[in-house]
Write a protein that holds these residues in place. Sequence first.
Motif, PDB file in Angstrom:
ATOM      1  N   ALA A  24       0.829  -1.205   0.000  1.00 46.54           N
ATOM      2  CA  ALA A  24       0.000   0.000   0.000  1.00 46.54           C
ATOM      3  C   ALA A  24       0.861   1.251   0.000  1.00 46.54           C
ATOM      4  N   GLN A  25       1.936   1.216   0.827  1.00 47.67           N
ATOM      5  CA  GLN A  25       2.831   2.358   0.888  1.00 47.67           C
ATOM      6  C   GLN A  25       3.549   2.566  -0.445  1.00 47.67           C
ATOM      7  N   GLU A  26       3.969   1.450  -1.065  1.00 42.96           N
ATOM      8  CA  GLU A  26       4.641   1.527  -2.354  1.00 42.96           C
ATOM      9  C   GLU A  26       3.706   2.094  -3.419  1.00 42.96           C
ATOM     10  N   GLY A  27       2.430   1.664  -3.366  1.00 39.73           N
ATOM     11  CA  GLY A  27       1.455   2.168  -4.324  1.00 39.73           C
ATOM     12  C   GLY A  27       1.233   3.656  -4.157  1.00 39.73           C
ATOM     13  N   ASP A  28       1.172   4.093  -2.873  1.00 43.25           N
ATOM     14  CA  ASP A  28       0.989   5.521  -2.630  1.00 43.25           C
ATOM     15  C   ASP A  28       2.167   6.325  -3.148  1.00 43.25           C
ATOM     16  N   GLN A  29       3.374   5.791  -2.932  1.00 46.72           N
ATOM     17  CA  GLN A  29       4.568   6.487  -3.391  1.00 46.72           C
ATOM     18  C   GLN A  29       4.595   6.566  -4.906  1.00 46.72           C
ATOM     19  N   GLN A  30       4.243   5.435  -5.552  1.00 48.55           N
ATOM     20  CA  GLN A  30       4.228   5.430  -7.006  1.00 48.55           C
ATOM     21  C   GLN A  30       3.160   6.371  -7.541  1.00 48.55           C
ATOM     22  N   GLY A  31       1.992   6.346  -6.881  1.00 50.25           N
ATOM     23  CA  GLY A  31       0.920   7.233  -7.311  1.00 50.25           C
ATOM     24  C   GLY A  31       1.319   8.684  -7.149  1.00 50.25           C
ATOM     25  N   GLY A  32       2.033   8.979  -6.022  1.00 55.00           N
ATOM     26  CA  GLY A  32       2.489  10.342  -5.811  1.00 55.00           C
ATOM     27  C   GLY A  32       3.497  10.760  -6.850  1.00 55.00           C
ATOM     28  N   ALA A  33       4.385   9.822  -7.232  1.00 53.17           N
ATOM     29  CA  ALA A  33       5.405  10.148  -8.214  1.00 53.17           C
ATOM     30  C   ALA A  33       4.789  10.400  -9.584  1.00 53.17           C
ATOM     31  N   GLN A  34       3.699   9.715  -9.882  1.00 48.46           N
ATOM     32  CA  GLN A  34       3.069   9.843 -11.182  1.00 48.46           C
ATOM     33  C   GLN A  34       2.064  10.997 -11.228  1.00 48.46           C
ATOM     34  N   ARG A  35       1.714  11.495 -10.073  1.00 46.87           N
ATOM     35  CA  ARG A  35       0.705  12.542 -10.003  1.00 46.87           C
ATOM     36  C   ARG A  35       1.284  13.869 -10.464  1.00 46.87           C
ATOM     37  N   HIS A  36       0.642  14.500 -11.409  1.00 41.93           N
ATOM     38  CA  HIS A  36       1.109  15.779 -11.908  1.00 41.93           C
ATOM     39  C   HIS A  36       0.276  16.902 -11.299  1.00 41.93           C
ATOM     40  N   ASN A 105      -5.035  18.329 -15.918  1.00 38.97           N
ATOM     41  CA  ASN A 105      -6.189  18.777 -15.146  1.00 38.97           C
ATOM     42  C   ASN A 105      -6.045  18.363 -13.687  1.00 38.97           C
ATOM     43  N   SER A 106      -7.060  18.631 -12.894  1.00 40.93           N
ATOM     44  CA  SER A 106      -6.962  18.397 -11.445  1.00 40.93           C
ATOM     45  C   SER A 106      -6.941  16.922 -11.075  1.00 40.93           C
ATOM     46  N   ARG A 107      -7.230  16.035 -12.010  1.00 43.56           N
ATOM     47  CA  ARG A 107      -7.130  14.597 -11.760  1.00 43.56           C
ATOM     48  C   ARG A 107      -5.817  14.018 -12.270  1.00 43.56           C
ATOM     49  N   GLY A 108      -4.933  14.882 -12.738  1.00 41.65           N
ATOM     50  CA  GLY A 108      -3.654  14.420 -13.243  1.00 41.65           C
ATOM     51  C   GLY A 108      -3.690  13.902 -14.660  1.00 41.65           C
ATOM     52  N   GLN A 109      -4.807  14.111 -15.358  1.00 44.57           N
ATOM     53  CA  GLN A 109      -4.928  13.687 -16.755  1.00 44.57           C
ATOM     54  C   GLN A 109      -4.281  14.731 -17.663  1.00 44.57           C
ATOM     55  N   GLN A 110      -3.491  14.258 -18.615  1.00 45.38           N
ATOM     56  CA  GLN A 110      -2.833  15.184 -19.527  1.00 45.38           C
ATOM     57  C   GLN A 110      -3.826  15.721 -20.559  1.00 45.38           C
ATOM     58  N   ILE A 111      -3.887  17.037 -20.671  1.00 47.15           N
ATOM     59  CA  ILE A 111      -4.731  17.701 -21.660  1.00 47.15           C
ATOM     60  C   ILE A 111      -4.009  17.751 -22.997  1.00 47.15           C
ATOM     61  N   ALA A 112      -2.749  18.086 -22.956  1.00 48.79           N
ATOM     62  CA  ALA A 112      -1.923  18.137 -24.160  1.00 48.79           C
ATOM     63  C   ALA A 112      -0.466  18.133 -23.732  1.00 48.79           C
ATOM     64  N   GLN A 113       0.371  17.570 -24.574  1.00 50.65           N
ATOM     65  CA  GLN A 113       1.799  17.527 -24.294  1.00 50.65           C
ATOM     66  C   GLN A 113       2.471  18.857 -24.615  1.00 50.65           C
ATOM     67  N   ALA A 114       2.023  19.486 -25.697  1.00 45.46           N
ATOM     68  CA  ALA A 114       2.662  20.721 -26.147  1.00 45.46           C
ATOM     69  C   ALA A 114       1.683  21.516 -27.006  1.00 45.46           C
ATOM     70  N   GLN A 115       2.128  22.688 -27.436  1.00 41.92           N
ATOM     71  CA  GLN A 115       1.296  23.551 -28.258  1.00 41.92           C
ATOM     72  C   GLN A 115       0.819  22.854 -29.534  1.00 41.92           C
ATOM     73  N   ALA A 116       1.694  22.067 -30.136  1.00 47.71           N
ATOM     74  CA  ALA A 116       1.378  21.463 -31.435  1.00 47.71           C
ATOM     75  C   ALA A 116       0.166  20.551 -31.361  1.00 47.71           C
ATOM     76  N   ASP A 117       0.108  19.691 -30.333  1.00 47.08           N
ATOM     77  CA  ASP A 117      -1.059  18.799 -30.261  1.00 47.08           C
ATOM     78  C   ASP A 117      -2.258  19.465 -29.615  1.00 47.08           C
ATOM     79  N   LEU A 118      -2.050  20.499 -28.801  1.00 52.97           N
ATOM     80  CA  LEU A 118      -3.181  21.242 -28.253  1.00 52.97           C
ATOM     81  C   LEU A 118      -3.968  21.913 -29.380  1.00 52.97           C
ATOM     82  N   HIS A 119      -3.239  22.430 -30.369  1.00 48.09           N
ATOM     83  CA  HIS A 119      -3.878  23.186 -31.451  1.00 48.09           C
ATOM     84  C   HIS A 119      -3.928  22.449 -32.776  1.00 48.09           C
TER      85      HIS A 119
END
Length: 231
Positions: A24-36, A105-119
């Motif tokens: 559980a602790q390892e999962g929390d640490q991994q989740g924290g590391a992946q959380r943006h 976004n606030s759930r850590g989901q990537q909206i876009a990597q850079a300007q090129a794919d955003l637009h």
Amino acid sequence: MSKNLSRVILVMVALLLVSFLALAQEGDQQGGAQRHPVSFFVTSVGIGNGANLGGLGGADAHCLMLATAAGAGDHTWHAYLSTQAKDGQPAINARDRIGQGPWYNSRGQQIAQAQADLHGDTLELARLGSNLFKQSALNEKGQVMNGVGDTPNTHDMLTGSQTDGRAYTDTQDHTCNNWTSSGSGSAQVGHSDRIGAGNRSWNSAHATKGCSQDNLVSTGGAGLFYCFAIN
């Protein structure tokens, strides 16, 4: 049950408990590391004066106020808004105000990597599209915003921009007098849910009927806009 068997069972239970806690602790640490940290959101509320946002400065301040209330005030926040050339001042492109990404976004989901794919700067990226749609275009509280089929529908996002994120260059008003008018004029908006009026654009779907709060509401808006962290 013998004492030896009882001891064996207790030892096994203890080992299982230790293993579970370690995982559980390892999962929390991994989740924290992946959380943006959040670097993008839709404003949960508008300023309340139609498309008069107090110019770009007022819109940026609104982004910062909402971000701070949500615990994300340690970034520099800019509203995704273009302005048009006027009174000797050059146009400002929304895409030039928001940094280079990536944005989450606030759930850590990537909206876009850079300007090129955003637009969608290339045909392939335009075909793929950004990761902006109803379930990912969350407000600063992590809530899904109302869209087509909801009451009220508030999917219109003020942008004043063309699909490439740049300002308009014609003589028509696309920014409600550079975000200072709540009366005459019009503003270009995008659809946060990418649905409606046969247009799936998140940043340039149609023009509003006017600049007042009532005008914005009548086409499916509430004076809301996108906020991006530039750092």
